[in-house]
Design a protein around this motif. Structure first.
Motif, PDB file in Angstrom:
ATOM      1  N   GLY A  56       0.809  -1.218   0.000  1.00 43.96           N
ATOM      2  CA  GLY A  56       0.000   0.000   0.000  1.00 43.96           C
ATOM      3  C   GLY A  56       0.839   1.263   0.000  1.00 43.96           C
ATOM      4  O   GLY A  56       0.404   2.312  -0.494  1.00 43.96           O
ATOM      5  N   THR A  57       2.041   1.177   0.546  1.00 42.15           N
ATOM      6  CA  THR A  57       2.944   2.335   0.557  1.00 42.15           C
ATOM      7  C   THR A  57       3.302   2.742  -0.864  1.00 42.15           C
ATOM      8  O   THR A  57       3.405   3.932  -1.174  1.00 42.15           O
ATOM      9  N   ILE A  58       3.508   1.750  -1.734  1.00 43.58           N
ATOM     10  CA  ILE A  58       3.797   2.052  -3.135  1.00 43.58           C
ATOM     11  C   ILE A  58       2.614   2.754  -3.779  1.00 43.58           C
ATOM     12  O   ILE A  58       2.766   3.780  -4.458  1.00 43.58           O
ATOM     13  N   PHE A  59       1.408   2.228  -3.535  1.00 41.21           N
ATOM     14  CA  PHE A  59       0.230   2.781  -4.206  1.00 41.21           C
ATOM     15  C   PHE A  59      -0.226   4.115  -3.613  1.00 41.21           C
ATOM     16  O   PHE A  59      -1.046   4.799  -4.213  1.00 41.21           O
ATOM     17  N   ARG A  60       0.286   4.465  -2.461  1.00 38.49           N
ATOM     18  CA  ARG A  60       0.002   5.815  -1.941  1.00 38.49           C
ATOM     19  C   ARG A  60       0.715   6.871  -2.773  1.00 38.49           C
ATOM     20  O   ARG A  60       0.303   8.022  -2.820  1.00 38.49           O
ATOM     21  N   HIS A  61       1.803   6.473  -3.421  1.00 36.99           N
ATOM     22  CA  HIS A  61       2.584   7.406  -4.238  1.00 36.99           C
ATOM     23  C   HIS A  61       2.350   7.201  -5.738  1.00 36.99           C
ATOM     24  O   HIS A  61       2.426   8.153  -6.509  1.00 36.99           O
ATOM     25  N   TYR A  62       2.060   5.948  -6.136  1.00 39.54           N
ATOM     26  CA  TYR A  62       2.007   5.625  -7.561  1.00 39.54           C
ATOM     27  C   TYR A  62       0.777   4.766  -7.835  1.00 39.54           C
ATOM     28  O   TYR A  62       0.588   3.724  -7.216  1.00 39.54           O
ATOM     29  N   LYS A  63      -0.060   5.211  -8.779  1.00 41.48           N
ATOM     30  CA  LYS A  63      -1.321   4.526  -9.030  1.00 41.48           C
ATOM     31  C   LYS A  63      -1.124   3.156  -9.671  1.00 41.48           C
ATOM     32  O   LYS A  63      -1.893   2.228  -9.412  1.00 41.48           O
ATOM     33  N   THR A  64      -0.135   3.047 -10.537  1.00 37.51           N
ATOM     34  CA  THR A  64       0.088   1.786 -11.246  1.00 37.51           C
ATOM     35  C   THR A  64       1.576   1.444 -11.224  1.00 37.51           C
ATOM     36  O   THR A  64       2.407   2.270 -10.845  1.00 37.51           O
ATOM     37  N   LYS A  65       1.884   0.244 -11.690  1.00 39.45           N
ATOM     38  CA  LYS A  65       3.287  -0.170 -11.771  1.00 39.45           C
ATOM     39  C   LYS A  65       4.042   0.700 -12.773  1.00 39.45           C
ATOM     40  O   LYS A  65       5.209   1.035 -12.558  1.00 39.45           O
ATOM     41  N   LYS A  66       3.381   1.082 -13.857  1.00 40.64           N
ATOM     42  CA  LYS A  66       4.052   1.942 -14.829  1.00 40.64           C
ATOM     43  C   LYS A  66       4.323   3.318 -14.237  1.00 40.64           C
ATOM     44  O   LYS A  66       5.353   3.932 -14.516  1.00 40.64           O
ATOM     45  N   ASP A  67       3.409   3.806 -13.409  1.00 38.98           N
ATOM     46  CA  ASP A  67       3.676   5.076 -12.718  1.00 38.98           C
ATOM     47  C   ASP A  67       4.922   4.957 -11.854  1.00 38.98           C
ATOM     48  O   ASP A  67       5.698   5.901 -11.733  1.00 38.98           O
ATOM     49  N   LEU A  68       5.102   3.779 -11.243  1.00 40.07           N
ATOM     50  CA  LEU A  68       6.302   3.551 -10.431  1.00 40.07           C
ATOM     51  C   LEU A  68       7.544   3.619 -11.324  1.00 40.07           C
ATOM     52  O   LEU A  68       8.530   4.279 -10.981  1.00 40.07           O
ATOM     53  N   LEU A  69       7.481   2.960 -12.465  1.00 37.80           N
ATOM     54  CA  LEU A  69       8.619   2.988 -13.393  1.00 37.80           C
ATOM     55  C   LEU A  69       8.920   4.411 -13.835  1.00 37.80           C
ATOM     56  O   LEU A  69      10.067   4.855 -13.807  1.00 37.80           O
ATOM     57  N   LEU A  70       7.891   5.144 -14.226  1.00 32.33           N
ATOM     58  CA  LEU A  70       8.100   6.482 -14.771  1.00 32.33           C
ATOM     59  C   LEU A  70       8.389   7.512 -13.694  1.00 32.33           C
ATOM     60  O   LEU A  70       9.176   8.441 -13.910  1.00 32.33           O
ATOM     61  N   SER A  71       7.768   7.369 -12.523  1.00 32.48           N
ATOM     62  CA  SER A  71       7.917   8.378 -11.478  1.00 32.48           C
ATOM     63  C   SER A  71       9.148   8.200 -10.617  1.00 32.48           C
ATOM     64  O   SER A  71       9.622   9.145 -10.005  1.00 32.48           O
ATOM     65  N   ILE A  72       9.663   6.975 -10.547  1.00 30.52           N
ATOM     66  CA  ILE A  72      10.867   6.743  -9.751  1.00 30.52           C
ATOM     67  C   ILE A  72      12.073   6.510 -10.658  1.00 30.52           C
ATOM     68  O   ILE A  72      13.076   7.199 -10.543  1.00 30.52           O
ATOM     69  N   VAL A  73      11.960   5.562 -11.562  1.00 33.44           N
ATOM     70  CA  VAL A  73      13.104   5.247 -12.405  1.00 33.44           C
ATOM     71  C   VAL A  73      13.354   6.340 -13.435  1.00 33.44           C
ATOM     72  O   VAL A  73      14.491   6.743 -13.660  1.00 33.44           O
ATOM     73  N   MET A  74      12.292   6.876 -14.062  1.00 34.44           N
ATOM     74  CA  MET A  74      12.488   7.871 -15.106  1.00 34.44           C
ATOM     75  C   MET A  74      13.155   9.150 -14.617  1.00 34.44           C
ATOM     76  O   MET A  74      14.008   9.704 -15.314  1.00 34.44           O
TER      77      MET A  74
END
Length: 217
Positions: A56-74
């Protein structure tokens, strides 16, 4: 990826990625998992488990897995790694004088091999996802055009003026040279690994760039 390697990524060129400690843990875990299994095969639950946080900690910051890729890795790619890649590449390779195009190719190839070895976990993500993520490809194009293209073209035109290189369009020579080097890097680090005789294949690639596949007469 160990803490030291992550810190190098976050502080390249003096730029610090601003994030909380949990975000740092998630970033580290995401880089390792995406590099190991690929983006499509990695779940957010696996990332959360590796990071030691609740999913849930991930989804509090990022709606989807791709958002995680783009918002953290990008951001790591666009603000830190990619510009540093191009700036350092330009300074170390293109701002030198070379007696021949062959010497230039050797320097460029060895420089990129060392860079990939040093930053392989993140670069592996770039290589894998560039085929699927338009955002990644756009970053490559931008940093190459801003920091590398003009200097590369100048070197080619110089060696054309000396008669060493054929009178082909500079873009053709750039594309041929880069695609050969990238192909070798992909084969070495993603396909064959240490099974490859690295130095022998480097030499063969250099000879291919210079002379093609036609038998010498």
């Amino acid at each position: 990826m160990d803490a030291k390697s992550l810190e190098e990524l976050l502080y390249i060129e003096g730029e610090q990625m601003k994030m909380s400690e949990k975000q740092r843990l998630i970033l580290n875990a995401a880089i390792e998992m995406f590099a190991e299994k690929g983006f499509a095969s990695t779940s957010t639950s696996e990332i959360a488990k590796k990071a030691g946080v609740a999913e849930g900690t991930i989804f509090r910051h990022y709606k989807t897995k791709k958002d995680l890729l783009l918002s953290i890795v990008m951001p790591t790619v666009t603000k830190v790694v990619a510009p540093a890649f191009a700036k350092n590449f330009s300074k170390e390779v293109f701002e030198q004088d070379y007696p021949s195009y062959e010497v230039f190719i050797r320097e460029m190839l060895n420089n990129r091999f060392e860079f990939v070895k040093k930053h392989f976990p993140v670069l592996k993500i770039f290589i894998q996802e560039a085929f699927y993520q338009e955002e990644f490809r756009n970053v490559y194009k931008q940093v190459f055009n801003e920091h590398v293209y003009d200097k590369f073209k100048h070197i080619i035109e110089h060696f054309q003026s000396t008669g060493e290189l054929r009178d082909l369009p500079a873009d053709t020579i750039i594309r041929t040279t880069i695609s050969s080097i990238i192909g070798l890097i992909i084969t070495r680090f993603l396909l064959m690994g240490e099974e490859m005789d690295e130095e022998l294949e480097k030499e063969r690639t250099i000879q291919f760039i210079l002379y093609g596949v036609k038998q010498k007469r």
